[in-house]
Design a protein around this motif. Structure first.
Motif, short mmCIF file in Angstrom:
data_model
loop_
_atom_site.label_atom_id
_atom_site.label_comp_id
_atom_site.label_asym_id
_atom_site.label_seq_id
_atom_site.Cartn_x
_atom_site.Cartn_y
_atom_site.Cartn_z
N THR A 104 0.92 -1.11 0.02
CA THR A 104 -0.09 0.27 0.08
C THR A 104 0.79 1.27 0.11
OG1 THR A 104 -0.19 0.15 2.32
CG2 THR A 104 -1.83 -0.97 1.43
N SER A 105 0.25 2.27 -0.21
CA SER A 105 1.14 3.77 -0.33
C SER A 105 1.79 3.95 1.16
CB SER A 105 -0.04 4.67 -0.81
OG SER A 105 -0.93 4.92 -0.03
N GLU A 106 0.90 3.32 1.98
CA GLU A 106 1.51 3.85 3.58
C GLU A 106 2.58 2.84 3.80
OE1 GLU A 106 -1.63 3.31 6.47
OE2 GLU A 106 -0.36 3.74 8.07
N GLU A 107 2.68 1.70 3.50
CA GLU A 107 3.67 0.86 3.66
C GLU A 107 4.94 1.08 2.77
OE1 GLU A 107 0.75 -3.00 4.34
OE2 GLU A 107 1.73 -2.95 2.49
N SER A 108 4.74 1.76 1.60
CA SER A 108 5.69 2.13 0.71
C SER A 108 6.39 3.15 1.42
CB SER A 108 5.03 2.55 -0.79
OG SER A 108 6.02 3.09 -1.69
N LEU A 109 5.75 4.19 2.10
CA LEU A 109 6.37 5.34 2.56
C LEU A 109 7.20 5.02 3.70
CD1 LEU A 109 3.48 7.88 2.81
CD2 LEU A 109 5.71 8.14 1.42
N LYS A 110 6.67 4.04 4.57
CA LYS A 110 7.47 3.23 5.62
C LYS A 110 8.86 2.74 5.16
CE LYS A 110 3.77 2.38 8.85
NZ LYS A 110 2.55 1.36 9.24
N LEU A 111 8.69 1.88 4.06
CA LEU A 111 9.86 1.35 3.43
C LEU A 111 10.88 2.01 3.06
CD1 LEU A 111 7.85 -1.60 1.55
CD2 LEU A 111 9.54 -2.14 3.59
N THR A 112 10.40 3.07 2.44
CA THR A 112 11.27 4.05 1.73
C THR A 112 11.94 4.97 2.93
OG1 THR A 112 9.90 4.43 -0.14
CG2 THR A 112 11.64 6.09 0.08
N ALA A 113 11.23 5.12 4.00
CA ALA A 113 12.24 5.94 4.95
C ALA A 113 13.07 4.81 5.73
CB ALA A 113 11.09 6.36 6.02
N LYS A 114 12.81 3.78 5.67
CA LYS A 114 13.86 2.82 6.58
C LYS A 114 14.79 1.94 5.73
CE LYS A 114 12.93 0.85 10.74
NZ LYS A 114 12.06 -0.04 11.35
N GLN A 115 14.64 1.59 4.50
CA GLN A 115 15.46 0.63 3.79
C GLN A 115 16.68 1.30 3.23
OE1 GLN A 115 12.78 -0.89 0.79
NE2 GLN A 115 12.68 0.70 -0.37
N PRO A 116 18.08 0.61 3.56
CA PRO A 116 19.29 1.09 3.18
C PRO A 116 19.50 0.65 1.90
CG PRO A 116 19.45 -0.87 4.65
CD PRO A 116 17.77 -0.71 4.56
N ALA A 117 20.53 1.19 1.14
CA ALA A 117 20.95 0.87 0.02
C ALA A 117 21.52 -0.45 0.14
CB ALA A 117 21.62 1.82 -0.95
N LEU A 118 21.86 -1.14 -1.17
CA LEU A 118 22.79 -2.22 -1.23
C LEU A 118 24.11 -1.84 -1.22
CD1 LEU A 118 20.85 -4.68 -3.92
CD2 LEU A 118 20.84 -4.99 -1.45
N GLY A 119 25.15 -2.67 -0.88
CA GLY A 119 26.52 -2.08 -1.27
C GLY A 119 27.08 -1.51 -0.09
N ARG A 120 26.61 -1.51 1.17
CA ARG A 120 27.11 -0.69 2.11
C ARG A 120 28.37 -1.50 2.64
NH1 ARG A 120 22.51 -1.35 6.61
NH2 ARG A 120 22.49 -3.38 5.27
N ALA A 121 29.55 -0.64 3.11
CA ALA A 121 30.86 -1.56 3.24
C ALA A 121 30.84 -2.64 4.30
CB ALA A 121 31.73 -0.06 3.35
N GLU A 122 29.94 -2.24 5.31
CA GLU A 122 29.70 -3.10 6.64
C GLU A 122 29.13 -4.26 6.15
OE1 GLU A 122 28.27 -0.05 6.24
OE2 GLU A 122 26.76 -0.10 7.45
N ALA A 123 28.33 -4.27 5.24
CA ALA A 123 27.33 -5.54 4.85
C ALA A 123 28.11 -6.51 4.32
CB ALA A 123 26.22 -4.90 4.24
#
Ligand code: HEM
Length: 187
Positions: free
Chosen positions: A67-86
């Motif tokens: 849903t649009s509400e879930e999508s906003l929550k995901l966008t606010a919290k999800q990190p990018a791939l390729g983080r050095a520590e990951a």
């Protein structure tokens, strides 16, 4: 949903004798296993000529149930791939049963979120885990989805907890093939 969109939507996961991610283990949880491989490589686009033990392809695509509400929550919290520590990651190819695909969209959404809380539960583990979903079913692939997760080694325990919660859910009653491939980035 993707946390990082590759230049082409097609992504190829190659199990081979060389690559970027060292394979620690491959566990067939449900259904047929796949042959072993030492390394995993992730390529943008097709890779039909790549030397390989196996090749799995998927496309980064639009969300089906969010849903649009879930999508906003995901966008606010999800990190990018390729983080050095990951430096730890998991490739989990999944196929769902004919019974799942016979359901209507609203029935699938009810199982996926209202009853299994997939997105709600998943959100608890962000931003520790970065993820990208690839759709394979329409490509005629052996799996319907290729799920990819990256995290720092210290968050592996949390990742296992998340897996246990999702696998105990009603949604997973419709999973008829699942392979858990764990890798780590070396060098
Ligand atoms: C890290 C936290 C996670 C979050 C935030 C998350 C969230 C999501 C979202 C938003 C979707 C897309 C739904 C749509 O099409 O609108 C999705 C789909 C999916 N996720 Fe997750 N997820 C997480 C973890 C996992 C894990 C650990 C697995 C596998 C072991 C997994 C397997 C899948 C599969 C197979 C789909 C496709 C479902 C379908 O279309 O039938 N997810 N997830």
């Amino acid at each position: 949903m993707s946390s990082e969109t590759p230049s082409t939507p097609l992504v190829t996961f190659v199990g081979a004798e060389s690559g970027t991610w060292l394979i620690d283990r491959i566990e067939a949880l449900t259904g047929e296993p796949i042959v072993p491989a030492k390394w995993l490589d992730i390529r943008s686009g097709d890779c039909a000529q790549c030397p390989n033990n196996w090749i799995l392809r998927g496309a980064v695509s639009h969300a089906r149930y969010t849903t649009s509400e879930e999508s906003l929550k995901l966008t606010a919290k999800q990190p990018a791939l390729g983080r050095a520590e990951a430096t730890s990651a998991a490739l989990i190819p999944i196929r769902k049963s004919a019974a799942w695909w016979a359901l209507a969209q609203d029935e699938r959404r009810a199982i996926y979120e209202e009853r299994s809380r997939h997105t709600t539960v998943g959100l608890e583990y962000l931003p520790r885990i970065a993820r990208r979903l690839h759709h394979s079913r329409d490509l005629g692939e052996p799996f319907d989805f290729l799920t990819w997760f990256e995290f720092a080694p210290e968050h592996e325990v949390a990742f296992e907890e998340l897996l246990a919660r999702l696998r105990a859910s009603e949604e997973w009653e419709y999973v008829d093939r699942e392979i858990d491939i764990r890798v780590r980035r070396v060098g």
